[in-house]
Motif scaffolding. Structure first.
Motif, short mmCIF file in Angstrom:
data_model
loop_
_atom_site.label_atom_id
_atom_site.label_comp_id
_atom_site.label_asym_id
_atom_site.label_seq_id
_atom_site.Cartn_x
_atom_site.Cartn_y
_atom_site.Cartn_z
N PRO A 1 0.83 -1.20 0.00
CA PRO A 1 0.00 0.00 0.00
C PRO A 1 0.87 1.25 0.00
O PRO A 1 1.88 1.32 0.69
CB PRO A 1 -0.80 -0.11 1.30
CG PRO A 1 0.07 -0.94 2.20
CD PRO A 1 0.79 -1.92 1.30
N GLN A 2 0.46 2.21 -0.76
CA GLN A 2 1.19 3.48 -0.82
C GLN A 2 0.58 4.42 0.20
O GLN A 2 -0.56 4.86 0.06
CB GLN A 2 1.08 4.07 -2.22
CG GLN A 2 1.85 5.36 -2.41
CD GLN A 2 1.62 5.94 -3.79
OE1 GLN A 2 1.59 5.22 -4.77
NE2 GLN A 2 1.43 7.24 -3.87
N LYS A 3 1.34 4.75 1.25
CA LYS A 3 0.73 5.52 2.34
C LYS A 3 1.62 6.61 2.90
O LYS A 3 1.18 7.39 3.74
CB LYS A 3 0.34 4.57 3.47
CG LYS A 3 1.50 3.73 4.01
CD LYS A 3 1.01 2.72 5.05
CE LYS A 3 2.17 1.87 5.56
NZ LYS A 3 1.72 0.86 6.55
N ASN A 4 2.86 6.71 2.46
CA ASN A 4 3.76 7.71 3.00
C ASN A 4 3.90 8.90 2.05
O ASN A 4 3.62 8.79 0.86
CB ASN A 4 5.15 7.10 3.24
CG ASN A 4 5.12 6.01 4.28
OD1 ASN A 4 4.85 6.27 5.45
ND2 ASN A 4 5.37 4.77 3.88
N ALA A 5 4.35 10.01 2.60
CA ALA A 5 4.65 11.17 1.77
C ALA A 5 5.86 10.88 0.90
O ALA A 5 6.68 10.01 1.21
CB ALA A 5 4.91 12.39 2.66
#
Length: 306
Positions: A155-159
């Motif tokens: 999952p892409q979740k960071n800045a």
């Protein structure tokens, strides 16, 4: 160990925009071995990324200019053998061009890329084994990140984190002015650069790359009492120049994106391109001014500098 190969060969700005995807992969898959195929002039950017194990330079432009020469084919053969010493769990082509897609087929591993409706060149999709939908309206950084997260299954979740490392430098008081760019419609008038330079109240340094760029830089510098660098600098030298600067002001060019990615206070001037798609992005001290068809005034740039 997970082995990942990125294919993002050029141009300078595109290579910088790929760095957050590399950071994401390294964070999501601790201990992953990450390699990167990149055009030789931009290999220094990939080498600055702390998570890249091996930079694989390619001289595609030179090869294409001399494909009739036997020695070029011999060089390509050697390069291909070296590339295929390793088998990858995923080969991720974030370039999504026909040239990069074909290049990805030379590597051993499952090839991931954008589908026909997402790729910059739709024919590129025919060369991927796994195709992913990536909205065209996203910023280039987010397109790279989304494709990579889909390819590697996290999952892409960071800045956005560019992950670039250069030696620390003591801050100086100068401002770097990047007055050059690849297209005439992206240029900012010389008289506005002169107004800006006079309004900075700080010494300015003007790098250049070609003779035309040096001539422009010298004309501007003469009017504002700035310094034009006596020679062209390599990417690592420019990176050190940027990190020591008080700030950087530049046009829509890869060097401006590099300065922003290094965390330097940077203002990007946009005249002939859309900053929503390719502007300075995800960097903590970066600002965009102007837009395609709307050239910013000098006062706007000075205001952005604070």
């Amino acid at each position: 160990m997970t082995r990942i190969l990125f294919v993002k060969t050029s141009s300078l700005g595109d290579v910088v925009h790929n760095c957050p995807a590399v950071s994401d992969a390294a964070r999501a898959l601790p201990g992953a071995a990450i390699d990167w195929i990149v055009e030789e002039p931009f290999a220094g950017i990939a080498a600055m990324h702390g998570a890249v194990r091996r930079v694989i330079p390619v001289t595609l432009r030179r090869w294409r200019a001399a494909l009739w020469k036997p020695e070029v084919w011999a060089e390509i053969s050697v390069w291909r053998r070296e590339l295929r010493r390793e088998r990858y769990d995923a080969v991720v082509d974030t370039q999504s061009l026909l040239k990069s897609a074909v290049m990805s087929t030379l590597a051993l591993g499952t090839r991931h890329g954008m589908d026909r409706s997402s790729a910059r060149e739709s024919l590129a999709a025919a060369f991927y084994q796994v195709r992913h939908a990536v909205p065209r309206g996203l910023h280039a950084v987010e397109r790279n990140r989304l494709l990579t997260s889909q390819a590697l299954g996290y999952p892409q979740k960071n800045a956005a984190d560019y992950g670039l490392r250069v030696p620390a430098a003591e801050k100086s008081g100068y401002v770097v002015l990047l007055t050059m760019t690849s297209r005439a419609d992206k240029l900012w008038p010389e008289e506005r650069w002169i107004e800006l330079g006079r309004g900075l109240r700080a010494p300015a340094i003007l790098p250049w790359g070609s003779e035309a760029e040096r001539a422009r830089a010298q004309r501007i510098a003469l009017e504002i009492g700035a310094t034009v660098l006596p020679k062209t600098l390599q990417l690592d030298e420019l990176a050190r120049l940027f990190v020591a600067a008080r700030s950087v002001v530049g046009l829509d060019t890869g060097l401006t994106h590099l300065a922003a990615a290094l965390g330097v206070p940077t203002v990007g001037i946009y005249c002939g391109s859309d900053p929503a798609l390719t502007g300075l992005y995800g960097a903590p001290h970066a600002k965009n001014v102007g837009a395609a068809g709307r050239m910013p005034e000098t006062a706007e740039v000075l205001q952005m500098l604070g």
